[in-house]
Scaffold this active site. Structure first.
Site: not given
Ligand code: NAI
Ligand code: MG
Length: 504
Positions: A199, A274, A308, A407
């Site tokens: 996904k 991660e 990240c 972050e």
């Molecule tokens: P997110 O963690 O919500 O999104 C990442 C993925 O998880 C997306 O594919 C999303 O659709 C999915 N997702 C969201 N809620 C879910 C759930 N309940 N169950 C399963 N999958 C789910 O991150 P978001 O909201 O885009 O960004 C928020 C913050 O997260 C950013 O400001 C940043 O601090 C952090 N982040 C960290 C990343 C990394 O590389 N470690 C990448 C993206 C965001």
């Protein structure tokens, strides 16, 4: 502020691809969401809607998981030799490279990252990830193990381990490196012989969908890779909780990481994560100052800080503090902002309105809490639209401020002064719930080793930053995650060990 806005012309392939309806890939067939619903995909540089994708929900997830299960249990994939799997992976790498410009344009359009960066880094790294893992497909081996069973003194045994694919894997990825994150996840999982439901993030599904086409073209049998597009709660959550999934591999926020663990707890699925970071980047007073300035600025402003492992907490030793803080500020002010598709762009927009608001919220809090915002005009809407935030350097923070602790995931760095290395610096550098990466700038190799050994982070870069290679494991201590991506270590994420004991 510097800006650039002339755009590259989209290739015919990109135009045709973007313009078509974007469906889910289930059991080798492209299909709309069962509900018929779609969602909009934006260009974050202009806020224009550029495409629509299938808004998949629980029903689509069920079909995708069933297809992956069937392909794992009975499909040609399960009968393929490791060498045949390896050849497919290599072909995927070749096809990514052959379509480099198309992938780079899709990334720039969908994510907003500079096309020059996508061409030089994201796309070649993705191709290399598949090639590196192609080699591992034939090298997944167990051991023979001599036994000394005390209660059967006269018996002899032939005991060995087999490494077997864990089964059906759900992979949920973010939007900051849409193609590369898909490659980091898919290449190892396919090398092990598992099957997958991927996904992509709702913000940036295009390159993963294009990659899925490449995978099919390379000869991946139907059902081995399924792609469902949709939102976190309606698509990601049912996927993470699905009883037919053996393992969930997630990259994204620490907050959602916790939800994934909860979703997987019910049937004790295996999980790797991660997650976030608040990485310390440390400049010692014997460093090559110019190199450290460039390195410190790139460590945070690369990918607009949406990394990240971004070097978001810069620590500079007292003697050279002013010089480095000034240098990084100058570098920030010199960066050319522009749309992802402009060849002159050094920094593009943030990926979405949500991220734009989140980052601006941090800047407001920094001002309210009395920090000095050395550059950057908080919510600068430089262009007609687009989620642009200027590169920003923050000084005079204290260690309890939100901008210092949390972050930010934007082009915002805090610069702090330190005096003493042994007590003060190490304590402050490790004083975070995260533990993803760190940087050290010094000419003294012994200081680099000693400090590096005491940092509680999964990666330490010395006199460099953001250096990635398919062979080098990447992942976090503490709340930055579980398990590692890349290197041969990542294969463990997708393998079970079976011990076989034969009396002979
Ligand atoms: P997110 O963690 O919500 O999104 C990442 C993925 O998880 C997306 O594919 C999303 O659709 C999915 N997702 C969201 N809620 C879910 C759930 N309940 N169950 C399963 N999958 C789910 O991150 P978001 O909201 O885009 O960004 C928020 C913050 O997260 C950013 O400001 C940043 O601090 C952090 N982040 C960290 C990343 C990394 O590389 N470690 C990448 C993206 C965001
Ligand atoms: Mg979210």
């Amino acid at each position: 502020m510097n800006t650039t806005s002339e755009l590259v012309a989209l290739t015919a392939g990109v135009k045709a691809f973007v313009g078509q309806p974007h469906e889910a890939l289930i059991d080798g067939r492209w299909q709309p969401a069962r509900s018929g619903k779609t969602f909009e995909i934006y260009d974050p540089s202009s806020e224009d809607v550029i495409a629509h994708a299938a808004d998949c929900g629980k029903e689509d997830v069920n079909l995708a998981v069933s297809a992956a299960r069937k392909a794992f249990d009975t499909g040609p994939w399960s009968r393929m030799t490791p060498s045949e799997r390896g050849k497919i992976l290599w072909r995927i790498g070749d096809l990514i490279e052959a379509n480099l410009e198309e992938f780079a344009q899709l990334e720039a359009l969908d994510n907003g990252k500079p096309i020059a960066v996508a061409r030089a880094a994201d796309v070649p790294l993705a191709a290399e990830m598949f090639r590196y893992m192609a080699g591992w497909a034939t090298k997944i081996e167990g051991n023979t193990i001599p036994l000394s069973v005390p209660y059967t003194p006269d018996a002899q045994y032939h005991a060995f381990t087999r490494k077997e694919p864990i089964g059906v894997v759900a992979q949920i990825i973010p939007w900051n490196f849409p193609l590369l994150m898909a490659a980091w996840k898919l290449a190892p999982v396919l090398a092990t012989g598992c099957t997958v439901v991927l996904k992509p993030a709702e913000e940036t599904p295009l390159s993963a969908l294009r990659l899925a086409r490449v995978c099919m073209e390379a000869g991946l049998p139907p059902g081995v890779l399924n792609v469902v597009t949709g939102f976190g709660e309606s698509c990601g959550a049912p996927l993470a909780a699905h009883p037919g999934v053996d393992k969930v591999a997630f990259t994204g926020s620490t907050e959602v990481g916790r939800l994934i663990v909860k979703a997987a707890a019910h049937d004790l699925k295996k999980v790797t994560l991660e997650l976030g970071g608040k990485s310390p980047n440390i400049v010692l007073d014997d460093a090559d100052v110019e190199a450290a300035i460039q390195g410190a600025a790139s460590a945070i402003f690369f990918n607009h800080g949406q990394c990240c492992c971004a070097g978001s907490r810069l620590f500079v030793q007292e003697k050279i503090y002013d010089q480095v803080a000034e240098g990084v500020t100058r570098f920030a002010a010199s960066l050319r902002l522009g749309p992802g598709l402009s060849p002159g762009t050094q920094m593009g927009p943030l990926v979405s309105q949500t991220q734009f608001e989140r980052v601006n919220g941090f800047l407001t809090s920094a001002r309210e809490q009395g920090a000095k915002v050395a550059t950057g005009n908080a919510s600068s809407r430089t262009f007609k639209g687009g989620f642009f935030v200027e590169p920003t350097v923050i000084e005079n923070t204290n260690d309890s401020m939100r901008v210092y602790q949390e972050e930010i995931f934007g082009p915002v760095v805090t610069v702090s002064r330190f005096k003493d290395v042994d007590d003060e610096l190490i304590r402050r550098a490790n004083d975070t719930v995260y533990g993803l990466a760190a940087g050290i700038w010094t000419r003294d190799i012994s200081r680099a080793h000693r400090i590096g050994n005491r940092l509680r982070t999964g990666t330490v870069w010395v006199n460099c930053y953001n250096i990635f290679d398919a062979s080098l494991p990447f992942g976090g201590y503490k709340q930055s995650g579980w398990g590692r991506e890349m290197g041969h270590e990542v294969l463990r994420n997708y393998l079970e060990t079976k011990s076989v004991c034969m009396s002979i």
